[in-house]
Motif scaffolding. Sequence first.
Motif, mmCIF file in Angstrom:
data_model
loop_
_atom_site.group_PDB
_atom_site.id
_atom_site.type_symbol
_atom_site.label_atom_id
_atom_site.label_comp_id
_atom_site.label_asym_id
_atom_site.label_seq_id
_atom_site.Cartn_x
_atom_site.Cartn_y
_atom_site.Cartn_z
ATOM 1 N N MET A 4 -4.375 4.318 -9.822
ATOM 2 C CA MET A 4 -4.809 3.175 -9.026
ATOM 3 C C MET A 4 -6.297 3.334 -8.753
ATOM 4 O O MET A 4 -6.824 4.449 -8.693
ATOM 5 N N VAL A 5 -6.982 2.212 -8.593
ATOM 6 C CA VAL A 5 -8.411 2.236 -8.257
ATOM 7 C C VAL A 5 -8.603 1.511 -6.928
ATOM 8 O O VAL A 5 -9.592 0.824 -6.715
ATOM 9 N N ALA A 6 -7.633 1.692 -6.012
ATOM 10 C CA ALA A 6 -7.556 0.865 -4.802
ATOM 11 C C ALA A 6 -7.326 1.664 -3.532
ATOM 12 O O ALA A 6 -6.744 1.158 -2.577
ATOM 13 N N ALA A 7 -7.778 2.916 -3.497
ATOM 14 C CA ALA A 7 -7.559 3.752 -2.314
ATOM 15 C C ALA A 7 -8.767 3.677 -1.384
ATOM 16 O O ALA A 7 -9.836 4.186 -1.721
ATOM 17 N N TRP A 8 -8.602 3.044 -0.229
ATOM 18 C CA TRP A 8 -9.687 2.900 0.738
ATOM 19 C C TRP A 8 -9.702 4.119 1.657
ATOM 20 O O TRP A 8 -8.780 4.324 2.460
ATOM 21 N N LEU A 9 -10.777 4.915 1.545
ATOM 22 C CA LEU A 9 -10.878 6.172 2.274
ATOM 23 C C LEU A 9 -12.262 6.312 2.926
ATOM 24 O O LEU A 9 -13.224 5.716 2.457
ATOM 25 N N PRO A 10 -12.363 7.034 4.039
ATOM 26 C CA PRO A 10 -11.329 7.921 4.589
ATOM 27 C C PRO A 10 -10.415 7.294 5.646
ATOM 28 O O PRO A 10 -9.468 7.942 6.091
ATOM 29 N N THR A 11 -10.661 6.046 6.040
ATOM 30 C CA THR A 11 -9.952 5.503 7.199
ATOM 31 C C THR A 11 -8.704 4.713 6.836
ATOM 32 O O THR A 11 -7.594 5.055 7.254
ATOM 33 N N THR A 12 -8.864 3.644 6.043
ATOM 34 C CA THR A 12 -7.772 2.690 5.835
ATOM 35 C C THR A 12 -6.522 3.342 5.262
ATOM 36 O O THR A 12 -5.407 3.121 5.739
ATOM 37 N N HIS A 13 -6.686 4.136 4.213
ATOM 38 C CA HIS A 13 -5.549 4.791 3.563
ATOM 39 C C HIS A 13 -5.528 6.293 3.828
ATOM 40 O O HIS A 13 -4.814 7.029 3.142
ATOM 41 N N GLY A 14 -6.272 6.729 4.828
ATOM 42 C CA GLY A 14 -6.373 8.158 5.105
ATOM 43 C C GLY A 14 -5.041 8.816 5.411
ATOM 44 O O GLY A 14 -4.779 9.954 5.013
ATOM 45 N N HIS A 15 -4.152 8.096 6.108
ATOM 46 C CA HIS A 15 -2.855 8.687 6.470
ATOM 47 C C HIS A 15 -1.973 8.878 5.241
ATOM 48 O O HIS A 15 -1.152 9.804 5.202
ATOM 49 N N TYR A 16 -2.139 8.026 4.226
ATOM 50 C CA TYR A 16 -1.379 8.221 2.985
ATOM 51 C C TYR A 16 -1.875 9.468 2.247
ATOM 52 O O TYR A 16 -1.074 10.275 1.763
ATOM 53 N N LEU A 17 -3.189 9.606 2.150
ATOM 54 C CA LEU A 17 -3.748 10.759 1.448
ATOM 55 C C LEU A 17 -3.379 12.056 2.165
ATOM 56 O O LEU A 17 -3.054 13.061 1.519
ATOM 57 N N ALA A 26 0.823 -1.213 0.000
ATOM 58 C CA ALA A 26 0.000 0.000 0.000
ATOM 59 C C ALA A 26 0.855 1.260 0.000
ATOM 60 O O ALA A 26 0.570 2.219 -0.732
ATOM 61 N N ALA A 27 1.912 1.271 0.806
ATOM 62 C CA ALA A 27 2.774 2.454 0.864
ATOM 63 C C ALA A 27 3.426 2.721 -0.488
ATOM 64 O O ALA A 27 3.479 3.868 -0.960
ATOM 65 N N ALA A 28 3.920 1.659 -1.133
ATOM 66 C CA ALA A 28 4.556 1.811 -2.444
ATOM 67 C C ALA A 28 3.544 2.230 -3.504
ATOM 68 O O ALA A 28 3.888 2.950 -4.453
ATOM 69 N N MET A 29 2.305 1.782 -3.369
ATOM 70 C CA MET A 29 1.258 2.153 -4.321
ATOM 71 C C MET A 29 1.030 3.665 -4.294
ATOM 72 O O MET A 29 1.033 4.332 -5.343
ATOM 73 N N TRP A 30 0.858 4.213 -3.109
ATOM 74 C CA TRP A 30 0.642 5.648 -2.987
ATOM 75 C C TRP A 30 1.858 6.438 -3.443
ATOM 76 O O TRP A 30 1.738 7.444 -4.144
ATOM 77 N N GLN A 31 3.048 5.971 -3.074
ATOM 78 C CA GLN A 31 4.261 6.682 -3.459
ATOM 79 C C GLN A 31 4.477 6.607 -4.965
ATOM 80 O O GLN A 31 4.996 7.551 -5.572
ATOM 81 N N GLY A 32 4.086 5.492 -5.581
ATOM 82 C CA GLY A 32 4.219 5.345 -7.021
ATOM 83 C C GLY A 32 3.401 6.370 -7.787
ATOM 84 O O GLY A 32 3.855 6.914 -8.799
ATOM 85 N N ILE A 33 2.192 6.640 -7.312
ATOM 86 C CA ILE A 33 1.349 7.666 -7.946
ATOM 87 C C ILE A 33 1.919 9.049 -7.663
ATOM 88 O O ILE A 33 2.036 9.885 -8.561
ATOM 89 N N ALA A 34 2.280 9.293 -6.408
ATOM 90 C CA ALA A 34 2.790 10.617 -6.025
ATOM 91 C C ALA A 34 4.063 10.966 -6.777
ATOM 92 O O ALA A 34 4.268 12.123 -7.159
ATOM 93 N N GLY A 35 4.919 9.969 -7.013
ATOM 94 C CA GLY A 35 6.168 10.219 -7.705
ATOM 95 C C GLY A 35 6.063 10.168 -9.210
ATOM 96 O O GLY A 35 7.055 10.407 -9.911
ATOM 97 N N GLY A 36 4.881 9.846 -9.744
ATOM 98 C CA GLY A 36 4.690 9.782 -11.186
ATOM 99 C C GLY A 36 5.225 8.526 -11.831
ATOM 100 O O GLY A 36 5.299 8.440 -13.055
ATOM 101 N N ASP A 37 5.572 7.518 -11.022
ATOM 102 C CA ASP A 37 6.067 6.255 -11.578
ATOM 103 C C ASP A 37 4.933 5.381 -12.105
ATOM 104 O O ASP A 37 5.169 4.450 -12.872
ATOM 105 N N ALA A 38 3.713 5.632 -11.663
ATOM 106 C CA ALA A 38 2.523 4.935 -12.150
ATOM 107 C C ALA A 38 1.470 5.983 -12.481
ATOM 108 O O ALA A 38 1.491 7.099 -11.951
ATOM 109 N N ASP A 39 0.554 5.611 -13.376
ATOM 110 C CA ASP A 39 -0.457 6.569 -13.824
ATOM 111 C C ASP A 39 -1.682 6.617 -12.921
ATOM 112 O O ASP A 39 -2.246 7.694 -12.697
#
Length: 289
Positions: free
Chosen positions: A86-99, A71-84
Amino acid sequence: MKGSLKTCAVALLVMFALLVVGCQRQEEAQAPQRVDLIYVEWSSEVASTNVVAAVLQEELGYEVRLTPVSAAAMWQGIAGGDADAMVAAWLPTTHGHYLERLREQVVDLGPNLDGTRIGLVVPTYVEISSIDELNENAERFDGRIIGIDPGAGLMSKTEEVMEAYGLDNLRLMEGSGATMTAALADAINREQWVVVTGWTPHWKFAQWDLKYLEDPQNVYGGDEQIHTIVRQGLEQDMPEVFRFLQNFSWTTDDMQQVMVWNREEGATPYETAKRWVAENPARVQAWLR
């Protein structure tokens, strides 16, 4: 005469070189653009990511590369532009700290699925109903909560739960979605008590009689949504892809259907996704409008 032949030879070489360059440029122009999708290997996200990939490839003609990560690499991959995307962001709780940390570096296209949930799950024959009953029954659970991959938001949230409820008699076991369901299946076959980290939608709820333990302190939060997150600049670089991802949404029933098919012998996630796309043309066309 020799000069004329030399001139003709040079001219032919130049023409050949221009022809080669022209062919290369034509091939490059005709080559499909590649879309990089990144995801966590939860059965739900395997289903949704492959459906998105199937639409991009089969309906829109793009090349798609799928990359499973934490999950951490998934978010960082989008933020860094290494991936275009994801359709897998669980919000507002599970992945809220990443967002919260990466909000300025990604683009949130909003929910693609409503009605998700996370928590601690037990078979219905287990004779407790709340998280605050776990500690006094730790021996019945062999002192373990069966978890998934350590980078998952569900795991960090479960660590918060254990601290909030003082679950000192239990350990959170790291693993994967597959090892979690394998441990659950083994315990159910033996009619033993077991508690696992769980989420909805998931095929395990169709397979076995399960229940969520109540969370009186509401640490896990209520119902969640799964969001689509894309890299900055995607709208300008690939407007057609951006528009499709902006329109993409489906239901828990849709997702669970794909997950059930993925459990069939010999099934592969991409072929299953193509099957769902073929059987739901109206839904797909609505995404592509």
